[in-house]
Scaffold this motif. Structure first.
Motif, short mmCIF file in Angstrom:
data_model
loop_
_atom_site.label_atom_id
_atom_site.label_comp_id
_atom_site.label_asym_id
_atom_site.label_seq_id
_atom_site.Cartn_x
_atom_site.Cartn_y
_atom_site.Cartn_z
N GLU A 72 0.84 -1.20 0.00
CA GLU A 72 0.00 0.00 0.00
C GLU A 72 0.87 1.25 0.00
O GLU A 72 1.84 1.34 0.74
N ARG A 73 0.48 2.20 -0.83
CA ARG A 73 1.23 3.47 -0.93
C ARG A 73 0.70 4.53 0.01
O ARG A 73 1.46 5.38 0.48
N TYR A 74 -0.60 4.56 0.23
CA TYR A 74 -1.22 5.72 0.87
C TYR A 74 -1.89 5.44 2.20
O TYR A 74 -2.09 6.36 2.98
N VAL A 75 -2.28 4.20 2.44
CA VAL A 75 -3.06 3.85 3.63
C VAL A 75 -2.26 4.09 4.92
O VAL A 75 -1.11 3.67 5.02
N THR A 76 -2.87 4.77 5.89
CA THR A 76 -2.22 4.94 7.20
C THR A 76 -2.51 3.71 8.06
O THR A 76 -3.38 2.90 7.71
N LYS A 104 -5.43 4.96 -16.15
CA LYS A 104 -4.09 5.53 -16.35
C LYS A 104 -4.11 6.97 -15.88
O LYS A 104 -5.02 7.73 -16.22
N LYS A 105 -3.13 7.34 -15.07
CA LYS A 105 -2.99 8.73 -14.62
C LYS A 105 -1.91 9.43 -15.45
O LYS A 105 -1.08 8.77 -16.08
N ASN A 106 -1.91 10.76 -15.42
CA ASN A 106 -0.98 11.49 -16.28
C ASN A 106 0.41 11.65 -15.64
O ASN A 106 0.63 11.33 -14.47
N ALA A 126 -10.82 12.22 -0.40
CA ALA A 126 -11.48 11.26 0.50
C ALA A 126 -11.75 9.91 -0.17
O ALA A 126 -12.81 9.31 0.00
N HIS A 127 -10.78 9.43 -0.93
CA HIS A 127 -10.94 8.16 -1.64
C HIS A 127 -11.26 7.01 -0.66
O HIS A 127 -12.23 6.26 -0.85
N ILE A 128 -10.44 6.89 0.37
CA ILE A 128 -10.62 5.78 1.32
C ILE A 128 -11.88 5.99 2.16
O ILE A 128 -12.69 5.07 2.32
N ASP A 153 -2.09 2.15 -15.75
CA ASP A 153 -1.28 2.15 -14.53
C ASP A 153 -1.87 1.24 -13.46
O ASP A 153 -1.16 0.75 -12.58
N PHE A 154 -3.22 1.06 -13.51
CA PHE A 154 -3.92 0.25 -12.51
C PHE A 154 -5.00 -0.57 -13.20
O PHE A 154 -5.65 -0.08 -14.14
N LEU A 155 -5.21 -1.78 -12.69
CA LEU A 155 -6.39 -2.55 -13.05
C LEU A 155 -7.17 -2.69 -11.75
O LEU A 155 -6.70 -3.35 -10.81
N TRP A 157 -10.43 -3.95 -9.65
CA TRP A 157 -11.39 -5.06 -9.76
C TRP A 157 -12.33 -5.04 -8.54
O TRP A 157 -11.85 -4.93 -7.41
N PHE A 158 -13.60 -5.10 -8.80
CA PHE A 158 -14.61 -5.03 -7.73
C PHE A 158 -15.66 -6.11 -7.93
O PHE A 158 -16.05 -6.38 -9.08
N GLU A 159 -16.15 -6.71 -6.84
CA GLU A 159 -17.22 -7.70 -6.90
C GLU A 159 -18.32 -7.31 -5.92
O GLU A 159 -18.03 -6.93 -4.78
C1 HEM Z 1 -15.08 -0.09 -2.83
C2 HEM Z 1 -14.60 0.92 -2.14
C3 HEM Z 1 -13.18 1.36 -2.30
C4 HEM Z 1 -12.24 1.35 -1.32
C5 HEM Z 1 -12.45 0.97 0.12
C6 HEM Z 1 -11.00 1.79 -1.92
C7 HEM Z 1 -9.82 1.88 -1.25
C8 HEM Z 1 -8.62 2.17 -1.81
C9 HEM Z 1 -7.37 2.25 -1.10
C10 HEM Z 1 -7.21 1.99 0.38
C11 HEM Z 1 -6.42 2.55 -1.99
C12 HEM Z 1 -4.95 2.87 -1.69
C13 HEM Z 1 -4.04 1.70 -1.72
C14 HEM Z 1 -2.64 2.18 -1.37
O1 HEM Z 1 -2.44 2.65 -0.22
O2 HEM Z 1 -1.76 2.11 -2.22
C15 HEM Z 1 -7.04 2.67 -3.28
C16 HEM Z 1 -6.37 2.96 -4.44
C17 HEM Z 1 -6.99 3.07 -5.65
N1 HEM Z 1 -8.33 2.93 -5.93
FE1 HEM Z 1 -9.78 2.60 -4.59
N2 HEM Z 1 -11.21 2.07 -3.25
C18 HEM Z 1 -12.52 1.81 -3.52
C19 HEM Z 1 -13.14 1.97 -4.73
C20 HEM Z 1 -12.51 2.37 -5.89
C21 HEM Z 1 -13.17 2.52 -7.17
C22 HEM Z 1 -14.66 2.30 -7.42
C23 HEM Z 1 -12.21 2.86 -8.07
C24 HEM Z 1 -12.33 3.13 -9.54
C25 HEM Z 1 -13.40 3.67 -10.12
C26 HEM Z 1 -10.95 2.91 -7.35
C27 HEM Z 1 -9.73 3.18 -7.93
C28 HEM Z 1 -8.53 3.18 -7.26
C29 HEM Z 1 -7.25 3.45 -7.89
C30 HEM Z 1 -7.01 3.75 -9.35
C31 HEM Z 1 -6.29 3.37 -6.88
C32 HEM Z 1 -4.78 3.62 -7.04
C33 HEM Z 1 -4.52 5.07 -6.82
C34 HEM Z 1 -3.05 5.43 -6.92
O3 HEM Z 1 -2.21 4.67 -6.42
O4 HEM Z 1 -2.76 6.46 -7.52
N3 HEM Z 1 -11.18 2.62 -6.03
N4 HEM Z 1 -8.38 2.44 -3.14
#
Ligand code: HEM
Length: 194
Positions: A72-76, A104-106, A126-128, A153-155, A157-159
């Motif tokens: 993990e890169r960002y999670v505390t 893909k990010k820029n 507020a992604h997390i 850059d990322f794949l 996957w969600f279920e």
């Molecule tokens: C289901 C709820 C979600 C949770 C709990 C969640 C959580 C997270 C967490 C914790 C990370 C960071 C991992 C790290 O520390 O490196 C992350 C990264 C990421 N998530 Fe989510 N996510 C969710 C939904 C989504 C959705 C729906 C998308 C796409 C539409 C998404 C796209 C991404 C991407 C692209 C990254 C990588 C970001 C980067 O490293 O620049 N996530 N997510």
């Protein structure tokens, strides 16, 4: 073989387990419901997606994407504990819907220092915190491919179960409206069912 060799083999084995290939074509466990470009070029419309542990070649596939799970890169520490307490495993029987969203990010994003990326990702977008509101309905796995010469850059996957499909739409819409997504230059949204 000495113990050192055995250790070496196990190291390779563990790396293998982190590699995943997604083959879009005519065969696979997951039926494609839709493929839509959110940003940039789409991927060819296929009827099935086959997911394989490891990197393999599939000459019959229309497209193949590869990624590795990583640290993990960002999670505390605090977020990790909270995520672990609510996040479900992949493969739940009721979770018959899935989304494969390659992103893909820029170059600007990748040039930012770690602390600035974290601030955009969580303090300002507020992604997390947002994602966590949709747990345990959605199970996920993040694959990285920035370093392995892939088109994305990322794949991601969600279920989820069919009754949670609407909530999942709400989640992706929320995330796409954030500052983090200003750095996304290519995104394809693939929805599947099994
Ligand atoms: C289901 C709820 C979600 C949770 C709990 C969640 C959580 C997270 C967490 C914790 C990370 C960071 C991992 C790290 O520390 O490196 C992350 C990264 C990421 N998530 Fe989510 N996510 C969710 C939904 C989504 C959705 C729906 C998308 C796409 C539409 C998404 C796209 C991404 C991407 C692209 C990254 C990588 C970001 C980067 O490293 O620049 N996530 N997510």
């Amino acid at each position: 073989l000495g113990a050192g060799n055995l250790c070496g083999c196990r190291g390779i084995y563990q790396l293998m387990e982190r590699r995943f290939s997604f083959h879009g074509g005519a065969t696979g466990e997951w039926r494609v419901l839709s493929i839509a470009a959110v940003s940039g070029d789409s991927l060819a419309l296929v009827s099935k997606v086959r997911i394989i542990e490891g990197f393999d070649a599939d000459a019959s596939a229309d497209w193949s994407l590869r990624g590795v799970t990583s640290y993990e890169r960002y999670v505390t520490g605090d977020e990790r504990v909270r995520l672990a307490s609510v996040q479900p495993q992949l493969g739940r029987v009721e979770a018959t819907r899935a989304a494969l969203i390659p992103i893909k990010k820029n170059a600007e994003w990748w040039a930012l220092p770690q602390d600035v990326r974290r601030a955009i990702f969580e303090e300002r977008s507020a992604h997390i915190a947002t994602g966590m509101r949709y747990l345990p309905a959605v199970a996920r796995r993040l694959h990285h491919c920035y370093d392995i010469g892939e088109p994305f850059d990322f794949l991601t996957w969600f279920e989820y179960a069919p009754p949670d499909a609407k909530a999942f739409e709400e989640l992706v819409a929320l995330l796409r409206s954030t500052e983090e997504w200003r750095y996304v230059i290519r995104e394809v949204d693939i929805r599947l069912e099994r």
